[in-house]
Design an enzyme around this catalytic site. Structure first.
Site, PDB file in Angstrom:
ATOM      1  CG  LEU A  22      80.866 -62.072 -72.065  1.00 42.39           C
ATOM      2  CD1 LEU A  22      79.749 -62.512 -73.000  1.00 42.39           C
ATOM      3  CD2 LEU A  22      80.866 -62.941 -70.805  1.00 42.39           C
ATOM      4  CG  ASP A  23      79.982 -55.703 -75.049  1.00 43.91           C
ATOM      5  OD1 ASP A  23      79.742 -54.942 -74.101  1.00 43.91           O
ATOM      6  OD2 ASP A  23      80.203 -55.306 -76.205  1.00 43.91           O
ATOM      7  N   PRO A  24      82.083 -56.014 -72.452  1.00 46.15           N
ATOM      8  CG  PRO A  24      83.731 -54.338 -72.431  1.00 46.15           C
ATOM      9  CD  PRO A  24      82.948 -55.230 -73.363  1.00 46.15           C
ATOM     10  CG  LEU A  25      77.960 -52.560 -72.063  1.00 43.97           C
ATOM     11  CD1 LEU A  25      77.088 -51.908 -73.126  1.00 43.97           C
ATOM     12  CD2 LEU A  25      77.881 -51.775 -70.763  1.00 43.97           C
ATOM     13  CB  ALA A  26      77.798 -59.426 -71.733  1.00 38.31           C
TER      14      ALA A  26
END
Length: 346
Positions: A56-60
């Site tokens: 899960l992307d760091p920006l999410a």
């Protein structure tokens, strides 16, 4: 006279790790990588073995199921599962990488109406060909694409077939659009945002993203890292769910004691069943005083997964006998009555 060197400060004793089995539903915070979150939680639990169920992307933010011990054997089920996201798109601005951290590439006026917005969303619903973004964990010659992107290198990619099962408009006000989508594995929401911006003629990028579901699991049942940190060791361990929550919705079968033992040793069993690509398998619990009913897995021992072909139950990933015993301490996920049946063996 020579002075003695000062003694080094004694190292803090290593915290002993322990064998823990189960699934923790984590509400991952913004700015954390999936592995950062895993290592933090693994340390809190003092767990020997752990893994996450897909990046899960760091920006999410949002749902990140973490698997420990025996549960890691079934993490692939969560990797393969459909995902649900809430995404905020900024319209009229295209950025490098497709998210808010990238440099602005183009700014265009917003000139579409509500009918055009609904039409664009409908055009992107169903099976579509999607080009994976450079800012992704996909590998090229052993390196993740995002490593090339950070170095300013563009790699040629091939579009992949993905499914957008649902694309709902939650809120739209001028240049900000909030949507909810349910998608197949391998779908990139930043690419979906860029595709939607192209169809609308103004461009778009992903401003915010939150995962709300992964297969049968929901973020409503998840805990934050801060919330986990505030619990005692016993309370943290009590947050672990039985590994078969990853398989909820799969047909479930229950074997008699003799067949369960043979199945657990890796032997195929003859069954009176139609072909099925994936089933979860249970046997009688040695702790149960009497045989369980067909719809009751709480007094059953989870053994692993299998598939049925040509009248044979063929083992897949199996638990070891010590893992079976350990998991009897965790209540099994309630099976769906119409999908849990006694298997007749021949």
């Amino acid at each position: 006279m020579r002075r003695a060197a000062p003694r080094a400060a004694p190292k803090a004793p290593r915290v002993p790790r322990r064998a823990l089995h189960g699934v923790l539903l984590l509400d991952k915070p913004l700015g954390w990588s999936s592995n950062d979150a895993l290592q933090k939680v693994k340390g809190m639990l003092r767990a020997e073995k752990g893994g996450h169920t897909g990046t899960l992307d760091p920006l999410a933010s949002g749902l990140l199921p973490l698997c420990f011990g025996a549960a890691t054997k079934f993490s692939q089920a969560s990797l393969e599962a459909d995902k649900t996201y809430r995404a905020t798109l900024q319209l009229g601005v295209t950025r490098a990488g497709g998210d808010r951290e990238g440099a602005v590439l183009e700014t265009r006026p917003i000139g579409f109406d509500e009918a055009a917005l609904h039409g664009a969303c409908a055009a992107l619903t169903g099976e579509i060909d999607q080009l994976p973004p450079m800012h992704s964990a996909l590998k090229h010659e052993g390196r993740a694409l995002y490593e090339y992107a950070r170095a300013g290198v563009e790699i040629e990619r091939t579009a992949r077939r993905v499914s957008i099962y649902r694309l709902d408009i939650l809120h739209w006000q001028h240049d900000m659009l909030e949507i909810e989508v349910r998608v197949s594995k391998g779908t990139y929401i930043r690419s979906l945002a860029e595709d939607l911006g192209r169809l609308l003629g103004c461009g778009a990028h992903l401003a915010a993203l939150r995962r709300t579901a992964s297969g049968p699991l929901r973020v409503a049942g998840a805990i934050t890292i801060d919330g986990l940190a505030a619990l005692s060791d016993a309370e943290r361990e009590a947050r672990l769910l039985h590994p078969d929550v990853l398989l909820a919705g799969w047909p479930a079968v229950r074997l008699a004691v003799d067949d369960a033992g043979r199945f657990l040793s890796g032997l195929r069993r003859r069954v009176d069943e139609i072909d099925c690509a994936a089933v979860r398998v249970y046997g009688p619990s040695p702790q149960a005083g009497s045989p369980s009913t067909e719809a009751d897995t709480r007094t059953s021992a989870f053994l692993g997964i299998a598939h049925v072909k040509a009248g044979e139950l063929i083992p897949g990933r199996l638990l070891s006998p010590p893992e079976v015993q350990a998991l009897l301490q965790i209540p099994a996920a309630q099976a769906e009555p119409n999908k849990f049946k006694q298997v007749s063996t021949t």
